[in-house]
Each structure stands twice: as structure tokens, then as C-alpha cells.
Design a protein around this motif. Structure first.
Motif, PDB file in Angstrom:
ATOM      1  N   LYS A  98       0.837  -1.200   0.000  1.00  0.00           N
ATOM      2  CA  LYS A  98       0.000   0.000   0.000  1.00  0.00           C
ATOM      3  C   LYS A  98       0.873   1.251   0.000  1.00  0.00           C
ATOM      4  O   LYS A  98       0.585   2.222  -0.711  1.00  0.00           O
ATOM      5  N   ASP A  99       1.956   1.233   0.783  1.00  0.00           N
ATOM      6  CA  ASP A  99       2.882   2.369   0.813  1.00  0.00           C
ATOM      7  C   ASP A  99       3.535   2.575  -0.553  1.00  0.00           C
ATOM      8  O   ASP A  99       3.698   3.709  -1.013  1.00  0.00           O
ATOM      9  N   ALA A 100       3.909   1.481  -1.199  1.00  0.00           N
ATOM     10  CA  ALA A 100       4.570   1.562  -2.503  1.00  0.00           C
ATOM     11  C   ALA A 100       3.635   2.153  -3.558  1.00  0.00           C
ATOM     12  O   ALA A 100       4.039   2.996  -4.364  1.00  0.00           O
ATOM     13  N   LEU A 101       2.388   1.697  -3.560  1.00  0.00           N
ATOM     14  CA  LEU A 101       1.419   2.202  -4.538  1.00  0.00           C
ATOM     15  C   LEU A 101       1.120   3.682  -4.294  1.00  0.00           C
ATOM     16  O   LEU A 101       0.981   4.465  -5.244  1.00  0.00           O
ATOM     17  N   LEU A 102       1.052   4.081  -3.024  1.00  0.00           N
ATOM     18  CA  LEU A 102       0.829   5.490  -2.706  1.00  0.00           C
ATOM     19  C   LEU A 102       2.011   6.334  -3.167  1.00  0.00           C
ATOM     20  O   LEU A 102       1.827   7.427  -3.713  1.00  0.00           O
ATOM     21  N   ALA A 103       3.221   5.823  -2.990  1.00  0.00           N
ATOM     22  CA  ALA A 103       4.425   6.565  -3.369  1.00  0.00           C
ATOM     23  C   ALA A 103       4.442   6.904  -4.862  1.00  0.00           C
ATOM     24  O   ALA A 103       4.918   7.970  -5.262  1.00  0.00           O
ATOM     25  N   LEU A 104       3.908   6.019  -5.679  1.00  0.00           N
ATOM     26  CA  LEU A 104       3.906   6.242  -7.132  1.00  0.00           C
ATOM     27  C   LEU A 104       3.077   7.459  -7.525  1.00  0.00           C
ATOM     28  O   LEU A 104       3.307   8.056  -8.573  1.00  0.00           O
ATOM     29  N   THR A 105       2.140   7.865  -6.685  1.00  0.00           N
ATOM     30  CA  THR A 105       1.290   9.016  -7.007  1.00  0.00           C
ATOM     31  C   THR A 105       2.024  10.340  -6.814  1.00  0.00           C
ATOM     32  O   THR A 105       1.529  11.389  -7.220  1.00  0.00           O
ATOM     33  N   PHE A 106       3.199  10.305  -6.212  1.00  0.00           N
ATOM     34  CA  PHE A 106       3.970  11.521  -5.970  1.00  0.00           C
ATOM     35  C   PHE A 106       4.948  11.826  -7.115  1.00  0.00           C
ATOM     36  O   PHE A 106       5.605  12.868  -7.106  1.00  0.00           O
ATOM     37  N   PHE A 107       5.046  10.912  -8.089  1.00  0.00           N
ATOM     38  CA  PHE A 107       6.035  11.066  -9.158  1.00  0.00           C
ATOM     39  C   PHE A 107       5.604  12.111 -10.190  1.00  0.00           C
ATOM     40  O   PHE A 107       4.434  12.215 -10.538  1.00  0.00           O
ATOM     41  N   LYS A 108       6.580  12.862 -10.663  1.00  0.00           N
ATOM     42  CA  LYS A 108       6.396  13.758 -11.811  1.00  0.00           C
ATOM     43  C   LYS A 108       7.486  13.407 -12.815  1.00  0.00           C
ATOM     44  O   LYS A 108       8.674  13.393 -12.472  1.00  0.00           O
ATOM     45  N   LYS A 109       7.081  13.086 -14.050  1.00  0.00           N
ATOM     46  CA  LYS A 109       8.030  12.612 -15.060  1.00  0.00           C
ATOM     47  C   LYS A 109       8.667  13.784 -15.822  1.00  0.00           C
ATOM     48  O   LYS A 109       7.958  14.646 -16.330  1.00  0.00           O
ATOM     49  N   ILE A 110       9.994  13.782 -15.872  1.00  0.00           N
ATOM     50  CA  ILE A 110      10.760  14.822 -16.562  1.00  0.00           C
ATOM     51  C   ILE A 110      11.662  14.157 -17.603  1.00  0.00           C
ATOM     52  O   ILE A 110      12.446  13.267 -17.265  1.00  0.00           O
ATOM     53  N   LYS A 111      11.574  14.575 -18.833  1.00  0.00           N
ATOM     54  CA  LYS A 111      12.376  13.985 -19.900  1.00  0.00           C
ATOM     55  C   LYS A 111      13.826  14.474 -19.834  1.00  0.00           C
ATOM     56  O   LYS A 111      14.118  15.526 -19.272  1.00  0.00           O
ATOM     57  N   TYR A 112      14.720  13.675 -20.452  1.00  0.00           N
ATOM     58  CA  TYR A 112      16.107  14.103 -20.600  1.00  0.00           C
ATOM     59  C   TYR A 112      16.178  15.456 -21.323  1.00  0.00           C
ATOM     60  O   TYR A 112      15.338  15.748 -22.188  1.00  0.00           O
ATOM     61  N   GLU A 113      17.196  16.248 -20.990  1.00  0.00           N
ATOM     62  CA  GLU A 113      17.533  17.486 -21.710  1.00  0.00           C
ATOM     63  C   GLU A 113      16.452  18.561 -21.606  1.00  0.00           C
ATOM     64  O   GLU A 113      16.454  19.522 -22.361  1.00  0.00           O
ATOM     65  N   THR A 114      15.524  18.401 -20.673  1.00  0.00           N
ATOM     66  CA  THR A 114      14.453  19.380 -20.475  1.00  0.00           C
ATOM     67  C   THR A 114      14.725  20.196 -19.215  1.00  0.00           C
ATOM     68  O   THR A 114      14.864  19.631 -18.128  1.00  0.00           O
ATOM     69  N   ILE A 115      14.804  21.510 -19.347  1.00  0.00           N
ATOM     70  CA  ILE A 115      15.006  22.357 -18.173  1.00  0.00           C
ATOM     71  C   ILE A 115      13.691  22.440 -17.403  1.00  0.00           C
ATOM     72  O   ILE A 115      12.667  22.856 -17.942  1.00  0.00           O
TER      73      ILE A 115
END
Length: 466
Positions: free
Chosen positions: A130-147
Motif C-alpha cells: 500500500k505504501d509503494a502504490l501510494l508513493a507512485l502518485t507523488f512522481f512527476k516525469k521529466i524527460k532528458y535534456e528538459t530544463i
């Protein structure tokens, strides 16, 4: 501002480095799990050394558990900020963190059975699914070479580190009191002649550099030569001695490199006709993620894809899913190759395969990556005999081999090449992380002989003003 090193300090696992700004903002670089430290491992993972609820941002270099594995515990302990990572790192974390949570719950359940018999209070798992699944909701995806504007006065850019799919070196430009400080964190640096991935990317000039040092004292053999050595070991073990080759391999990176090498041998008509198993459900899922990010592959793999739509599959390869089929492999005495996690042989199905095959001199246990000295893989590499597995003593009669050339970590030459884009005179200070102290001392001497200066080897929880 200051930086404190809470993990991967004079050791290889547990990567955690905390930057505190004068404004009060706290930025954590990685949140990794300690692994392979024997009885001390649990204690090391219980203590962050900081208050999780005070962290504003977590910037994750890559998905390996020694860099990401305590993220669910961080969230369960009160973290409510953003987790910044590349898209592929997020995809891998989706499977790796859930798998890690299952291991924590399973280990706690096993230990509590013993504790109940001893009249002791039950223990809680380090974290839950449950902790692991909750943690995934905090992610923000940033691509390479993007400021990316992390927050006011803080800019981030990810550069390809060439270590595993999605791995990144982290580059922060932090402006405080009208002054900009440039901090670069290598994460784990890959090989410049990797079998599968592009080489590590260059990066802008830094004031402060955190550089990994896993193999800072040594040079690898050419990764291309690994294919011939694997072939030699399979022929000797499976064809000549009719034995088994057991390969402890991390689910992400190493397993795919092994499959790619075996597929290459098949394309050349050299692959021995024996059984091949990947006995790790996680490795199967990780391979699917790797396949889903082909733009990370180097030019050689891109050429292979033109004639072979799946460079990680070959005739005779089987993925083992259920436990019963895994256990049945121990009753099958025909020649075979078993690739199974974990890479340090500290947990997972491979530990059972080693236990069941270590007494037979016809078998080979092949190590293909770094192992903490106190881990089972590390003890076998160091010639410990007998070894204890699951509390019982076993004589080591099987052959123990090591193939360092498949390591996903850059060697000393790769690390120097990674740093070559920098003007040495403009670097204010370098910090050596993610390495054993003896290795770091040798690497420090090499760096100084190359003209680098003011190099620190931090201890755990040590702070520095920047």
C-alpha cells in the motif's frame, strides 16, 4: 546552503544526499535502500538521518533499489512533496517498488513466525505494498535534456547516464541571494562501450560534483569480450561437465545484457543447445519496460533491431513464473543456464538455486556485477568456504566465476571520461560517493594526479557548507 550525505557514503548502497537551502527548502537526491550489510542492514534502513516530512522534493537518478528502495518508507513517514524522475525510471519503479514491498511483507511474516515461538513481539515490515502504490502518485516525469523549474530559484536538467534504462545524472542550478550555484550529481555512471545503451551524456560546468566511485580503482575488460567468456563458461559447464550455470543477476540492466549476449550468440549460430531460464517474474516485467524504451538503445542495437525484432529473446529461453516451476528446476539435473535475481544473491529465488547446486563440482556460479563483501555473492567471490545459506552451512564445491566486464557501472576510465567535459579549475569541490573507502582513496589519488582538487570522501550523516 549545505549538503549532508545520509547514504552511499564510504559504502555502495543506500544513496541519499540532502541539500538544504538558506530559504528552508530541502531537496533530497535519491532515497535508496541499504543492501548486503548482513545484520546491520535493517538498522541502516530504519534511520533516514532526517525528517521525511520536511523534504520538499526528491530527485531520483534511477530505479535501482539502492537508489529508490526507501521511497515508500519516505512517503509512509510523512513526505508529501514531488518525486522527479525520467519516464523510464517511473515505469521501472512501478514494478520494482511493489516487488520490494512484497519482499518486506514476506520477510516480516517469516520473522514473526519465529518471534511468536520465542514469545517476542511481532515486527512491522519496513513498508507495505500500500505504501509503494501510494508513493507512485507523488512522481512527476521529466524527460532528458528538459530544463525543469523545480521551485523558485531552482532549475533541474536530467542527462542520460547510460547506466540502466532511464538512468540520469542530475544537474541543479540553484540561485540564492542573487548568486547561482551549479551542483551535479552523477547518479550511477554507465559504460562508454555499453552493450545496449547510449553513452553517458556531457553536462554543463559545475561548481560542486557528487561522483559515484564503485569501480574508481579498476578497469573493466571490454564488454564485447563478455559474450565469448559466457560462451566458454556454458560450453565447459553444460556441455563438457553436464552441469548447471547459475547466474545471480539484477532484474534491471544485468539480466537484459545477458539475454542480449545470448541472443547475439544464437544469431551467430554459436549458442549451445541447452535449456535457458530466467527465473524471476520481476526480470520478465523489467525486460518488457526496457523493450518499451528503444530510443535509449545505442546505434549497434538499433542496427540489430533491423534484423531481429526482439534482441532479448532466443530459441530455448523460458521465463519461470510460479514458485512450483522454480522449485522443479532443482529436481531437473540436465544441463541448463538459470538467470535469477538478486544480483548479490541476498534474496529471491537465486539464493535457493545456489543452496541446491553449490555442492556439485560440475556446476558453475557466475557473478556478473558488484556485490557487497558481506553479501552471499560477495562471500563466494572472496573465497569463503563453507558459506552459510538460510542459517545452514554449505561446502563450496561448484566453480565460482566472475565476469566484471558486464558491469553497468563505469570503471575508472569511464568515470574520468564522464568528467572530461569539465574545466577542473572551476570546480570548487568534488564529493566521492557510492564506493568502498579503499576504492575511493585510490580514485581520489587518481583524480588529483589528473589535476582535480579539493576532493572529499564524506562519511554517513556528514554535512558540508556549499
Amino acid at each position: 546552503m549545505n549538503i549532508t550525505f545520509h547514504g552511499a557514503a564510504q559504502t555502495v548502497t543506500g544513496s541519499k544526499h540532502l541539500i538544504k537551502l538558506d530559504s528552508g527548502t530541502q531537496i533530497l537526491l535519491d532515497c535508496g535502500m541499504f543492501q548486503g550489510h548482513g545484520k546491520d542492514t535493517a538498522k541502516l534502513n530504519e534511520d533516514f538521518g532526517f525528517n521525511a516530512s520536511e523534504i520538499d522534493f526528491l530527485i531520483l537518478s534511477h530505479a535501482h533499489i539502492d537508489h529508490s528502495g526507501l521511497i515508500p518508507k519516505l512517503v509512509a513517514s510523512g513526505f508529501k512533496g514531488q518525486i522527479l524522475a525520467t519516464p523510464a525510471t517511473y515505469d521501472l519503479c512501478k514494478i520494482l517498488l511493489e516487488d520490494s514491498a512484497n519482499i518486506q511483507e514476506s520477510d516480516a511474516k517469516y520473522l514473526n513466525k519465529k518471534r511468536e515461538k520465542q514469545g517476542k513481539q511481532p515486527i512491522e515490515p519496513l513498508y507495505t505494498k500500500k505504501d509503494a502504490l501510494l508513493a507512485l502518485t507523488f512522481f512527476k516525469k521529466i524527460k532528458y535534456e528538459t530544463i525543469h523549474q523545480v521551485t523558485n530559484g531552482v532549475k533541474l536538467i536530467f542527462k542520460d547516464a547510460g547506466h540502466i534504462i532511464g538512468s540520469a545524472s542530475v544537474h541543479l542550478d540553484i540561485t540564492e541571494n542573487e548568486k547561482t550555484t551549479k551542483i551535479s550529481f552523477s547518479g550511477d555512471v554507465g559504460r562508454f562501450k555499453d552493450l545496449i545503451l547510449k553513452e553517458p551524456a556531457t553536462f554543463r560546468q559545475a561548481d560542486y560534483i557528487l561522483i559515484e566511485s564503485t569501480y574508481g580503482s579498476s578497469l573493466h575488460e571490454d564488454a564485447i569480450a563478455a559474450e565469448d567468456k559466457i560462451l566458454e563458461i556454458i560450453r565447459d559447464t553444460c556441455i563438457n561437465r553436464k552441469g548447471k550455470v547459475i547466474i545471480p543477476a539484477f532484474s534491471v540492466g544485468r539480466t537484459q545484457e545477458l539475454l542480449y549476449s545470448l541472443n547475439s550468440l544464437e544469431l551467430k549460430g554459436k549458442l549451445p543447445d541447452v535449456k535457458y531460464f530466467v527465473d524471476s517474474p520481476l526480470s520478465g516485467k523489467a525486460t518488457l519496460v526496457v523493450k518499451a524504451h528503444p530510443w535509449n538503445f545505442n546505434e549497434k542495437v538499433q542496427e540489430v533491431l533491423k534484423v531481429d525484432e526482439d534482441p532479448f529473446d532466443f530459441k530455448g529461453l523460458r521465463y519461470v513464473e510460479d514458485v512450483e516451476e522454480s522449485m522443479a528446476l532443482n529436481d531437473d539435473h540436465s544441463p541448463m543456464v538459470i538467470i535469477s535475481a538478486s544480483g548479490m544473491a541476498e534474496a529471491g529465488r537465486v539464493k535457493h538455486h545456489i543452496k541446491n547446486n553449490i555442492n556439485d563440482p560440475n556446476n558453475t556460479i557466475l557473478m556478473v556485477g558488484y556485490a557487497e563483501p558481506s553479501s552471499l555473492a560477495g562471500r563466494l567471490l572472496n573465497g569463503v568456504n563453507p558459506v552459510h545459506i538460510f542459517g545452514e552451512e554449505y561446502m563450496v564445491n561448484a566453480q565460482i566465476k566472475f565476469l566484471q566486464s558486464l558491469s553497468a557501472h563505469g570503471d575508472q576510465a569511464d568515470l574520468l571520461r564522464f568528467l572530461a567535459c569539465q574545466d577542473k579549475s572551476l570546480i570548487k569541490k568534488m564529493f566521492l560517493v557510492h564506493g568502498e573507502i579503499k576504492t575511493q582513496e585510490i580514485f581520489k589519488e587518481k583524480l588529483m594526479s589528473e589535476g582535480y582538487h579539493d576532493i572529499e570522501i564524506p562519511t554517513r550523516h556528514q554535512s558540508f557548507e556549499l
